[in-house]
Design a protein around this motif. Structure first.
Motif, mmCIF file in Angstrom:
data_model
loop_
_atom_site.group_PDB
_atom_site.id
_atom_site.type_symbol
_atom_site.label_atom_id
_atom_site.label_comp_id
_atom_site.label_asym_id
_atom_site.label_seq_id
_atom_site.Cartn_x
_atom_site.Cartn_y
_atom_site.Cartn_z
ATOM 1 N N ASN A 80 1.570 -10.778 15.331
ATOM 2 C CA ASN A 80 0.666 -9.869 14.635
ATOM 3 C C ASN A 80 -0.391 -10.625 13.841
ATOM 4 N N VAL A 81 0.015 -11.730 13.205
ATOM 5 C CA VAL A 81 -0.948 -12.552 12.469
ATOM 6 C C VAL A 81 -2.012 -13.091 13.418
ATOM 7 N N LEU A 82 -1.590 -13.560 14.592
ATOM 8 C CA LEU A 82 -2.547 -14.125 15.541
ATOM 9 C C LEU A 82 -3.448 -13.048 16.134
ATOM 10 N N ARG A 83 -2.902 -11.858 16.369
ATOM 11 C CA ARG A 83 -3.747 -10.765 16.882
ATOM 12 C C ARG A 83 -4.846 -10.413 15.883
ATOM 13 N N LEU A 84 -4.486 -10.385 14.620
ATOM 14 C CA LEU A 84 -5.482 -10.110 13.579
ATOM 15 C C LEU A 84 -6.458 -11.277 13.451
ATOM 16 N N THR A 85 -5.927 -12.492 13.531
ATOM 17 C CA THR A 85 -6.777 -13.681 13.433
ATOM 18 C C THR A 85 -7.813 -13.719 14.544
ATOM 19 N N GLU A 86 -7.418 -13.301 15.742
ATOM 20 C CA GLU A 86 -8.363 -13.294 16.858
ATOM 21 C C GLU A 86 -9.599 -12.467 16.531
ATOM 22 N N VAL A 87 -9.376 -11.288 15.995
ATOM 23 C CA VAL A 87 -10.490 -10.390 15.680
ATOM 24 C C VAL A 87 -11.333 -10.956 14.539
ATOM 25 N N VAL A 88 -10.666 -11.414 13.477
ATOM 26 C CA VAL A 88 -11.379 -11.855 12.276
ATOM 27 C C VAL A 88 -12.164 -13.137 12.536
ATOM 28 N N GLN A 173 -11.418 -29.705 22.186
ATOM 29 C CA GLN A 173 -12.382 -29.110 23.112
ATOM 30 C C GLN A 173 -12.649 -27.652 22.754
ATOM 31 N N SER A 174 -11.597 -26.950 22.348
ATOM 32 C CA SER A 174 -11.731 -25.539 22.010
ATOM 33 C C SER A 174 -12.606 -25.356 20.772
ATOM 34 N N TYR A 175 -12.343 -26.141 19.734
ATOM 35 C CA TYR A 175 -13.187 -26.063 18.537
ATOM 36 C C TYR A 175 -14.613 -26.500 18.845
ATOM 37 N N GLY A 176 -14.748 -27.470 19.744
ATOM 38 C CA GLY A 176 -16.087 -27.903 20.137
ATOM 39 C C GLY A 176 -16.887 -26.780 20.770
ATOM 40 N N ARG A 177 -16.229 -25.973 21.605
ATOM 41 C CA ARG A 177 -16.926 -24.846 22.243
ATOM 42 C C ARG A 177 -17.340 -23.796 21.206
ATOM 43 N N ILE A 178 -16.442 -23.536 20.255
ATOM 44 C CA ILE A 178 -16.782 -22.559 19.209
ATOM 45 C C ILE A 178 -17.993 -23.058 18.417
ATOM 46 N N ARG A 195 -12.291 -16.166 20.051
ATOM 47 C CA ARG A 195 -11.182 -15.301 20.437
ATOM 48 C C ARG A 195 -10.330 -15.948 21.523
ATOM 49 N N ALA A 196 -10.967 -16.688 22.430
ATOM 50 C CA ALA A 196 -10.214 -17.387 23.473
ATOM 51 C C ALA A 196 -9.293 -18.442 22.859
ATOM 52 N N HIS A 197 -9.774 -19.105 21.806
ATOM 53 C CA HIS A 197 -8.962 -20.123 21.128
ATOM 54 C C HIS A 197 -7.691 -19.491 20.546
ATOM 55 N N VAL A 198 -7.832 -18.365 19.886
ATOM 56 C CA VAL A 198 -6.666 -17.729 19.260
ATOM 57 C C VAL A 198 -5.748 -17.129 20.320
ATOM 58 N N ARG A 199 -6.320 -16.611 21.402
ATOM 59 C CA ARG A 199 -5.471 -16.092 22.486
ATOM 60 C C ARG A 199 -4.639 -17.209 23.100
ATOM 61 N N ARG A 200 -5.203 -18.407 23.144
ATOM 62 C CA ARG A 200 -4.435 -19.552 23.650
ATOM 63 C C ARG A 200 -3.253 -19.850 22.715
ATOM 64 N N MET A 201 -3.485 -19.752 21.412
ATOM 65 C CA MET A 201 -2.386 -19.941 20.458
ATOM 66 C C MET A 201 -1.304 -18.883 20.668
#
Length: 220
Positions: A80-88, A173-178, A195-201
């Motif tokens: 749930n924390v990660l789902r919220l983090t993805e949006v925020v 690489q993920s942070y680099g893309r962001i 959002r892709a970064h957090v979905r990977r988490m």
């Protein structure tokens, strides 16, 4: 007196949150009021105010007649924390990119990106957690959204307790893309990358909690 108590409770809250980053406080640990009174040199009412604030943030669980303890996240809590983090985080990246496209100073994001990329390559979990916090804060502040900044600050507390560690190369690489999308002023790309970064988490979390496959013994 009320102002002094608020200031003292702020200090306790900040130290306990920092202690989560540094490992001085851990999930499941009891927060015993007399011990905290002695540790911080404050009144019992000040300690209770600090615990009340930490409970409101979801950091501790206060139980009637049983004191308080650092909240232990279940797998579903972590999801749930990660789902919220993805949006925020996605929104923070979009707003920062749009503001940069409109002429905002990109330096804070550029500097924070450099720090998080450097920390991503290292093995120090605390250094990375701090760099990630600075990067998220730079996004929210560049996006000129104080409410988003406050939300991200609260989420960091839960993220630091995430026991998953993304592969350092993949993480960088993920942070680099962001960062690249934000600095280019690409709102759509920045939100998608964040959002892709957090979905990977979230994917790594689901893998970590998959029940082990038990192979039955061969029949005699």
């Amino acid at each position: 007196m009320e102002e002094a108590r608020a200031s003292s409770s702020d200090r306790i809250v900040r130290d306990i949150l920092r202690g989560l980053y540094e490992g001085r406080f851990v999930a499941g640990q009891r927060l015993v009021e007399p011990d905290l009174v002695t540790r911080y040199g404050v009144s019992r009412s000040t300690v209770r105010e600090a615990i009340k604030r930490l409970a409101a943030q979801g950091v501790v669980e206060a139980q009637h007649n049983r004191g308080a303890r650092i909240r232990q996240l279940t797998p579903e809590d972590a999801r749930n924390v990660l789902r919220l983090t993805e949006v925020v985080v996605g929104l923070a990246a979009r707003l920062a990119a749009e503001r940069i496209a409109a002429g905002a100073d990109p330096a804070p994001v550029r500097d924070a990106l450099g720090q998080v990329l450097e920390a991503s390559a290292g093995a120090d979990r605390l250094d990375f957690a701090r760099a990630r916090t600075r990067f998220h804060r730079a996004l929210a502040r560049t996006g000129a959204n104080p409410e988003l900044d406050a939300l991200l600050s609260n989420l960091q507390v839960h993220l630091v307790r995430n026991r998953l560690v993304m592969d350092p190369r993949e993480r960088g690489q993920s942070y680099g893309r962001i960062g690249a999308a934000v600095l280019a002023g690409d709102g759509d790309g920045a939100e998608a990358a964040a959002r892709a970064h957090v979905r990977r988490m979230l994917e790594l979390l689901d893998r970590a909690w998959e029940p082990p496959v038990v192979t039955p013994p061969p029949e005699p």
